[in-house]
Write a protein that holds these residues in place. Sequence first.
Motif, PDB file in Angstrom:
ATOM      1  N   SER A 121       0.820  -1.217   0.000  1.00  0.00           N
ATOM      2  CA  SER A 121       0.000   0.000   0.000  1.00  0.00           C
ATOM      3  C   SER A 121       0.853   1.266   0.000  1.00  0.00           C
ATOM      4  O   SER A 121       0.383   2.330  -0.370  1.00  0.00           O
ATOM      5  CB  SER A 121      -0.939   0.003   1.207  1.00  0.00           C
ATOM      6  N   GLY A 122       2.104   1.173   0.385  1.00  0.00           N
ATOM      7  CA  GLY A 122       3.027   2.307   0.368  1.00  0.00           C
ATOM      8  C   GLY A 122       4.447   1.797   0.417  1.00  0.00           C
ATOM      9  O   GLY A 122       4.704   0.667   0.845  1.00  0.00           O
ATOM     10  N   TYR A 123       5.392   2.640   0.002  1.00  0.00           N
ATOM     11  CA  TYR A 123       6.792   2.232  -0.090  1.00  0.00           C
ATOM     12  C   TYR A 123       7.357   1.759   1.238  1.00  0.00           C
ATOM     13  O   TYR A 123       8.193   0.873   1.285  1.00  0.00           O
ATOM     14  CB  TYR A 123       7.628   3.396  -0.650  1.00  0.00           C
ATOM     15  N   ARG A 124       6.904   2.329   2.338  1.00  0.00           N
ATOM     16  CA  ARG A 124       7.407   1.956   3.662  1.00  0.00           C
ATOM     17  C   ARG A 124       6.472   0.987   4.403  1.00  0.00           C
ATOM     18  O   ARG A 124       6.680   0.705   5.564  1.00  0.00           O
ATOM     19  CB  ARG A 124       7.626   3.219   4.498  1.00  0.00           C
ATOM     20  N   ASP A 125       5.474   0.481   3.721  1.00  0.00           N
ATOM     21  CA  ASP A 125       4.459  -0.345   4.363  1.00  0.00           C
ATOM     22  C   ASP A 125       4.693  -1.844   4.226  1.00  0.00           C
ATOM     23  O   ASP A 125       3.814  -2.641   4.570  1.00  0.00           O
ATOM     24  CB  ASP A 125       3.070   0.000   3.798  1.00  0.00           C
ATOM     25  N   TYR A 126       5.838  -2.249   3.727  1.00  0.00           N
ATOM     26  CA  TYR A 126       6.137  -3.675   3.586  1.00  0.00           C
ATOM     27  C   TYR A 126       7.626  -3.911   3.765  1.00  0.00           C
ATOM     28  O   TYR A 126       8.436  -3.015   3.600  1.00  0.00           O
ATOM     29  CB  TYR A 126       5.675  -4.212   2.226  1.00  0.00           C
ATOM     30  N   ARG A 127       7.947  -5.145   4.134  1.00  0.00           N
ATOM     31  CA  ARG A 127       9.345  -5.549   4.253  1.00  0.00           C
ATOM     32  C   ARG A 127       9.772  -6.219   2.947  1.00  0.00           C
ATOM     33  O   ARG A 127       8.946  -6.753   2.221  1.00  0.00           O
ATOM     34  CB  ARG A 127       9.539  -6.495   5.434  1.00  0.00           C
ATOM     35  N   ARG A 128      11.050  -6.196   2.710  1.00  0.00           N
ATOM     36  CA  ARG A 128      11.599  -6.800   1.488  1.00  0.00           C
ATOM     37  C   ARG A 128      12.033  -8.245   1.728  1.00  0.00           C
ATOM     38  O   ARG A 128      12.823  -8.806   0.971  1.00  0.00           O
ATOM     39  CB  ARG A 128      12.784  -5.976   0.994  1.00  0.00           C
ATOM     40  N   ASP A 129      11.518  -8.898   2.740  1.00  0.00           N
ATOM     41  CA  ASP A 129      11.920 -10.251   3.114  1.00  0.00           C
ATOM     42  C   ASP A 129      11.429 -11.290   2.103  1.00  0.00           C
ATOM     43  O   ASP A 129      10.282 -11.246   1.650  1.00  0.00           O
ATOM     44  CB  ASP A 129      11.395 -10.608   4.497  1.00  0.00           C
ATOM     45  N   VAL A 130      12.320 -12.214   1.810  1.00  0.00           N
ATOM     46  CA  VAL A 130      12.071 -13.256   0.823  1.00  0.00           C
ATOM     47  C   VAL A 130      12.662 -14.559   1.354  1.00  0.00           C
ATOM     48  O   VAL A 130      13.685 -14.550   2.038  1.00  0.00           O
ATOM     49  CB  VAL A 130      12.753 -12.879  -0.520  1.00  0.00           C
ATOM     50  N   THR A 131      12.035 -15.670   1.037  1.00  0.00           N
ATOM     51  CA  THR A 131      12.606 -16.983   1.311  1.00  0.00           C
ATOM     52  C   THR A 131      12.849 -17.675  -0.025  1.00  0.00           C
ATOM     53  O   THR A 131      11.946 -17.751  -0.859  1.00  0.00           O
ATOM     54  CB  THR A 131      11.663 -17.833   2.186  1.00  0.00           C
ATOM     55  N   LEU A 132      14.084 -18.143  -0.223  1.00  0.00           N
ATOM     56  CA  LEU A 132      14.453 -18.875  -1.427  1.00  0.00           C
ATOM     57  C   LEU A 132      14.519 -20.358  -1.073  1.00  0.00           C
ATOM     58  O   LEU A 132      15.143 -20.728  -0.076  1.00  0.00           O
ATOM     59  CB  LEU A 132      15.807 -18.402  -1.954  1.00  0.00           C
ATOM     60  N   GLN A 133      13.873 -21.175  -1.893  1.00  0.00           N
ATOM     61  CA  GLN A 133      13.823 -22.609  -1.610  1.00  0.00           C
ATOM     62  C   GLN A 133      14.161 -23.407  -2.864  1.00  0.00           C
ATOM     63  O   GLN A 133      13.672 -23.104  -3.952  1.00  0.00           O
ATOM     64  CB  GLN A 133      12.423 -23.014  -1.143  1.00  0.00           C
ATOM     65  N   VAL A 134      14.991 -24.420  -2.658  1.00  0.00           N
ATOM     66  CA  VAL A 134      15.294 -25.414  -3.676  1.00  0.00           C
ATOM     67  C   VAL A 134      15.029 -26.761  -3.022  1.00  0.00           C
ATOM     68  O   VAL A 134      15.463 -26.994  -1.890  1.00  0.00           O
ATOM     69  CB  VAL A 134      16.753 -25.312  -4.161  1.00  0.00           C
ATOM     70  N   ASP A 135      14.307 -27.621  -3.698  1.00  0.00           N
ATOM     71  CA  ASP A 135      13.978 -28.930  -3.120  1.00  0.00           C
ATOM     72  C   ASP A 135      15.225 -29.633  -2.597  1.00  0.00           C
ATOM     73  O   ASP A 135      16.244 -29.709  -3.287  1.00  0.00           O
ATOM     74  CB  ASP A 135      13.301 -29.825  -4.161  1.00  0.00           C
ATOM     75  N   GLY A 136      15.151 -30.087  -1.351  1.00  0.00           N
ATOM     76  CA  GLY A 136      16.223 -30.852  -0.745  1.00  0.00           C
ATOM     77  C   GLY A 136      17.357 -30.028  -0.168  1.00  0.00           C
ATOM     78  O   GLY A 136      18.363 -30.588   0.256  1.00  0.00           O
ATOM     79  N   LYS A 137      17.210 -28.701  -0.163  1.00  0.00           N
ATOM     80  CA  LYS A 137      18.273 -27.835   0.361  1.00  0.00           C
ATOM     81  C   LYS A 137      17.704 -26.933   1.446  1.00  0.00           C
ATOM     82  O   LYS A 137      16.504 -26.658   1.454  1.00  0.00           O
ATOM     83  CB  LYS A 137      18.861 -26.973  -0.756  1.00  0.00           C
ATOM     84  N   PRO A 138      18.561 -26.429   2.340  1.00  0.00           N
ATOM     85  CA  PRO A 138      18.066 -25.500   3.368  1.00  0.00           C
ATOM     86  C   PRO A 138      17.531 -24.214   2.723  1.00  0.00           C
ATOM     87  O   PRO A 138      18.027 -23.778   1.687  1.00  0.00           O
ATOM     88  CB  PRO A 138      19.308 -25.181   4.206  1.00  0.00           C
ATOM     89  N   GLU A 139      16.534 -23.645   3.356  1.00  0.00           N
ATOM     90  CA  GLU A 139      15.999 -22.368   2.885  1.00  0.00           C
ATOM     91  C   GLU A 139      17.060 -21.284   3.042  1.00  0.00           C
ATOM     92  O   GLU A 139      17.886 -21.328   3.953  1.00  0.00           O
ATOM     93  CB  GLU A 139      14.769 -21.961   3.695  1.00  0.00           C
ATOM     94  N   LEU A 140      17.014 -20.301   2.165  1.00  0.00           N
ATOM     95  CA  LEU A 140      17.912 -19.156   2.233  1.00  0.00           C
ATOM     96  C   LEU A 140      17.050 -17.923   2.469  1.00  0.00           C
ATOM     97  O   LEU A 140      16.131 -17.648   1.703  1.00  0.00           O
ATOM     98  CB  LEU A 140      18.681 -19.027   0.922  1.00  0.00           C
ATOM     99  N   LEU A 141      17.346 -17.226   3.564  1.00  0.00           N
ATOM    100  CA  LEU A 141      16.595 -16.015   3.887  1.00  0.00           C
ATOM    101  C   LEU A 141      17.236 -14.838   3.172  1.00  0.00           C
ATOM    102  O   LEU A 141      18.435 -14.607   3.296  1.00  0.00           O
ATOM    103  CB  LEU A 141      16.570 -15.791   5.396  1.00  0.00           C
ATOM    104  N   ALA A 142      16.434 -14.097   2.430  1.00  0.00           N
ATOM    105  CA  ALA A 142      16.945 -13.019   1.603  1.00  0.00           C
ATOM    106  C   ALA A 142      16.113 -11.756   1.803  1.00  0.00           C
ATOM    107  O   ALA A 142      15.039 -11.781   2.402  1.00  0.00           O
ATOM    108  CB  ALA A 142      16.936 -13.443   0.134  1.00  0.00           C
ATOM    109  N   SER A 143      16.639 -10.669   1.290  1.00  0.00           N
ATOM    110  CA  SER A 143      15.995  -9.362   1.364  1.00  0.00           C
ATOM    111  C   SER A 143      16.666  -8.480   0.323  1.00  0.00           C
ATOM    112  O   SER A 143      17.522  -8.938  -0.425  1.00  0.00           O
ATOM    113  CB  SER A 143      16.165  -8.781   2.777  1.00  0.00           C
ATOM    114  N   SER A 144      16.306  -7.216   0.308  1.00  0.00           N
ATOM    115  CA  SER A 144      17.045  -6.274  -0.530  1.00  0.00           C
ATOM    116  C   SER A 144      18.218  -5.733   0.286  1.00  0.00           C
ATOM    117  O   SER A 144      18.303  -5.949   1.501  1.00  0.00           O
ATOM    118  CB  SER A 144      16.141  -5.137  -1.005  1.00  0.00           C
TER     119      SER A 144
END
Length: 157
Positions: A23-46
């Motif tokens: 809803s606004g530029y400051r109204d959300y986080r840039r958090d992302v989870t990257l997943q590949v089958d069989g591998k640990p998740e990688l926590l990412a952001s900008s």
Amino acid sequence: MPIGEHHYALTTTWTGNLGTGTSGYRDYRRDVTLQVDGKPELLASSDKPFRGDTSRWNPEDLLVASLSECHLLSYLHACVVAGVVVTSYRDEASGVMREDGRGGGAFTEVVLRPQVTVADASMIEAAQQAHHQAHEWCFIANSVNFPVHHEATVTVG
């Protein structure tokens, strides 16, 4: 040697909705989870300048890491082919990304600084030359449109 085609897949999930979406530029986080089958998740952001979480990997980190790791793996193979015994390898890689003033940007270079230790002094010259072969073999370096420089040192351990 037959030419192969390799496919890679991952799932990228945005986890930064604070309740009102974008809803606004400051109204959300840039958090992302990257997943590949069989591998640990990688926590990412900008990256921090783009309102990201500095405790998470960002795309720029991942690009430099991909170049560094690809060179390392290609280099180890080149050393085996050349009869060089590597006993340790550490890279202090860095990259430069420039914004274009229109909301975009691009990397202008990455510098890899491998610090290699080999088993015998007679291997130093071949170990230095193996960096050139590794650069030619590196899939990631062959995929980018900016220079990837090497400032390697080789010592005997």
